[in-house]
Enzyme design. Structure first.
Site, PDB file in Angstrom:
ATOM      1  N   ASP A  22     -18.291  16.149   8.368  1.00  0.00           N
ATOM      2  CA  ASP A  22     -17.767  15.109   9.270  1.00  0.00           C
ATOM      3  C   ASP A  22     -18.788  13.990   9.492  1.00  0.00           C
ATOM      4  O   ASP A  22     -19.991  14.209   9.382  1.00  0.00           O
ATOM      5  CB  ASP A  22     -17.391  15.763  10.614  1.00  0.00           C
ATOM      6  CG  ASP A  22     -16.456  14.886  11.423  1.00  0.00           C
ATOM      7  OD1 ASP A  22     -15.842  13.967  10.849  1.00  0.00           O
ATOM      8  OD2 ASP A  22     -16.347  15.122  12.644  1.00  0.00           O
ATOM      9  N   HIS A  39     -17.563   7.599   2.770  1.00  0.00           N
ATOM     10  CA  HIS A  39     -17.019   8.682   1.938  1.00  0.00           C
ATOM     11  C   HIS A  39     -17.731   8.721   0.582  1.00  0.00           C
ATOM     12  O   HIS A  39     -18.048   9.792   0.084  1.00  0.00           O
ATOM     13  CB  HIS A  39     -15.511   8.503   1.741  1.00  0.00           C
ATOM     14  CG  HIS A  39     -14.718   8.599   3.020  1.00  0.00           C
ATOM     15  ND1 HIS A  39     -14.945   9.585   3.961  1.00  0.00           N
ATOM     16  CD2 HIS A  39     -13.710   7.835   3.516  1.00  0.00           C
ATOM     17  CE1 HIS A  39     -14.108   9.417   4.972  1.00  0.00           C
ATOM     18  NE2 HIS A  39     -13.347   8.362   4.734  1.00  0.00           N
ATOM     19  N   LEU A 133     -21.979  30.382  -8.308  1.00  0.00           N
ATOM     20  CA  LEU A 133     -21.412  29.963  -7.015  1.00  0.00           C
ATOM     21  C   LEU A 133     -19.910  29.682  -7.118  1.00  0.00           C
ATOM     22  O   LEU A 133     -19.463  29.030  -8.058  1.00  0.00           O
ATOM     23  CB  LEU A 133     -22.143  28.687  -6.548  1.00  0.00           C
ATOM     24  CG  LEU A 133     -21.588  27.997  -5.304  1.00  0.00           C
ATOM     25  CD1 LEU A 133     -21.856  28.823  -4.047  1.00  0.00           C
ATOM     26  CD2 LEU A 133     -22.197  26.597  -5.135  1.00  0.00           C
TER      27      LEU A 133
HETATM   28  C1  IPE Z   1     -12.117  17.459  10.048  1.00  0.00           C
HETATM   29  O1  IPE Z   1     -12.632  16.223  10.404  1.00  0.00           O
HETATM   30  C2  IPE Z   1     -11.534  17.419   8.673  1.00  0.00           C
HETATM   31  C3  IPE Z   1     -12.480  17.210   7.581  1.00  0.00           C
HETATM   32  C4  IPE Z   1     -13.775  17.102   7.677  1.00  0.00           C
HETATM   33  C5  IPE Z   1     -11.886  17.146   6.280  1.00  0.00           C
HETATM   34  P1  IPE Z   1     -11.776  15.154  11.238  1.00  0.00           P
HETATM   35  O2  IPE Z   1     -12.675  13.990  11.438  1.00  0.00           O
HETATM   36  O3  IPE Z   1     -10.489  14.905  10.577  1.00  0.00           O
HETATM   37  O4  IPE Z   1     -11.508  15.925  12.610  1.00  0.00           O
HETATM   38  P2  IPE Z   1     -11.314  15.374  14.086  1.00  0.00           P
HETATM   39  O5  IPE Z   1     -10.233  14.331  14.016  1.00  0.00           O
HETATM   40  O6  IPE Z   1     -12.607  14.795  14.522  1.00  0.00           O
HETATM   41  O7  IPE Z   1     -10.950  16.578  14.883  1.00  0.00           O
HETATM   42  C1  IPE Z   2     -15.193  13.241   7.333  1.00  0.00           C
HETATM   43  O1  IPE Z   2     -15.629  12.046   7.870  1.00  0.00           O
HETATM   44  C2  IPE Z   2     -14.415  13.070   6.061  1.00  0.00           C
HETATM   45  C3  IPE Z   2     -12.962  13.279   6.194  1.00  0.00           C
HETATM   46  C4  IPE Z   2     -12.363  13.721   7.252  1.00  0.00           C
HETATM   47  C5  IPE Z   2     -12.139  12.982   5.028  1.00  0.00           C
HETATM   48  P1  IPE Z   2     -14.715  11.177   8.814  1.00  0.00           P
HETATM   49  O2  IPE Z   2     -13.932  10.237   7.980  1.00  0.00           O
HETATM   50  O3  IPE Z   2     -13.917  12.045   9.710  1.00  0.00           O
HETATM   51  O4  IPE Z   2     -15.814  10.384   9.649  1.00  0.00           O
HETATM   52  P2  IPE Z   2     -15.788  10.084  11.214  1.00  0.00           P
HETATM   53  O5  IPE Z   2     -15.580  11.377  11.925  1.00  0.00           O
HETATM   54  O6  IPE Z   2     -14.665   9.129  11.452  1.00  0.00           O
HETATM   55  O7  IPE Z   2     -17.130   9.480  11.495  1.00  0.00           O
HETATM   56 MG    MG Z   3     -14.252  12.824  11.542  1.00  0.00          MG
END
Ligand code: IPE
Ligand code: IPE
Ligand code: MG
Length: 248
Positions: A22, A39, A133
């Site tokens: 995240d 990303h 792995l």
């Molecule tokens: C969880 O992250 C999903 C992934 C990392 C793929 P999100 O950013 O989507 O989750 P919330 O919205 O903070 O709960």
């Molecule tokens: C995690 O990073 C990747 C995915 C959920 C695909 P985020 O895109 O959720 O990044 P934040 O949480 O908005 O910073």
């Molecule tokens: Mg996120």
């Protein structure tokens, strides 16, 4: 960093590490960039952590890459993520194969665009005989979807008289999850300072040690992985028993 690796007890390694990757969006925003920029940089962390786990001899690494709920993000971000997924798999599959890494995918593949499904299937086939792995990508995955899917499959077997209601036990449920042949994670890491599960492996995380770090995913490297493993190794896993029962 080598000092950190040396501190890790190789006899007490988690077999399975699961990660909620995240913070890509916030990382990019802090740099005045578009979310997709975050990303793209997140892929460098994936490569680094996969390598780190392979070097240590971790058996399973599950990465939460895209959730069921992430489909509701703006269209350009969803498309960007799908394209990034496909181009990354195309680029990395040879390296995975060389390093004896086997790719697995968990999630609702029916939701994935056709071109992504094709690319994934190819990578699954290419790496299927590898015994190093196990890299499990959670894509279009959510724990609630997985449980619902399992219940539907079990109900259908009951309806077809392949299974009786009395025969259904925990093992039956586990056998119908996406992770049927994968042990539960001992350690779950979530980056970027969020203290929640966000629909990840709801059944499997029942007794998993949870580790949260402020580090944004694009900044997460082997050093951070080692810190998480060391933290895990200092914990006492009691599984509902008393401390005395565990240590005696
Ligand atoms: C969880 O992250 C999903 C992934 C990392 C793929 P999100 O950013 O989507 O989750 P919330 O919205 O903070 O709960
Ligand atoms: C995690 O990073 C990747 C995915 C959920 C695909 P985020 O895109 O959720 O990044 P934040 O949480 O908005 O910073
Ligand atoms: Mg996120």
């Amino acid at each position: 960093m080598s000092e950190l690796v040396e501190k890790i007890d190789k006899q007490k390694l988690p077999k399975h590490i699961a990660v909620i990757m995240d913070g890509n969006g916030r990382w990019a925003k802090e740099k005045g960039e578009d979310r997709l920029y975050g990303h793209y940089h997140g892929v460098d962390s994936v490569r680094n952590i996969v390598e780190g786990c392979a070097e240590l001899g971790i058996e399973y690494l599950t990465l939460y890459a895209f959730s069921t709920e992430n489909w509701d993000r703006p269209e350009y971000e969803v498309e960007g993520l799908m394209e990034l997924l496909v181009s990354t798999i195309r680029k990395e599959v040879e390296g995975l194969n060389k390093n004896n890494i086997r790719l697995h995918v968990i999630g609702n593949m029916e939701m994935m665009p056709e071109y992504a499904r094709g690319e994934l299937q190819e990578a699954l086939d290419i790496t299927k005989n590898n015994i190093g792995l196990n890299l499990v990508m959670a894509l279009s995955y959510s724990g609630r979807w997985e449980l619902l899917n399992a219940v539907q499959k079990i109900a259908s077997e009951v309806k077809q008289n392949k299974l009786s209601v009395e025969e259904i036990n925990e093992q039956t449920l586990q056998n119908h999850l996406c992770t049927a042949n994968i042990p539960d994670p001992e350690l779950m890491i979530r980056t970027s300072g969020e203290f929640r599960i966000s629909n990840f492996l709801l059944y499997q995380l029942a007794y998993t040690e949870l580790y949260f770090t402020e580090v944004r995913w694009p900044d997460f490297r082997k050093k951070n992985l080692y810190e998480a493993i060391l933290d895990y190794q200092n914990r006492e896993r009691r599984f509902g028993k008393t401390s005395e029962q565990i240590t005696n």
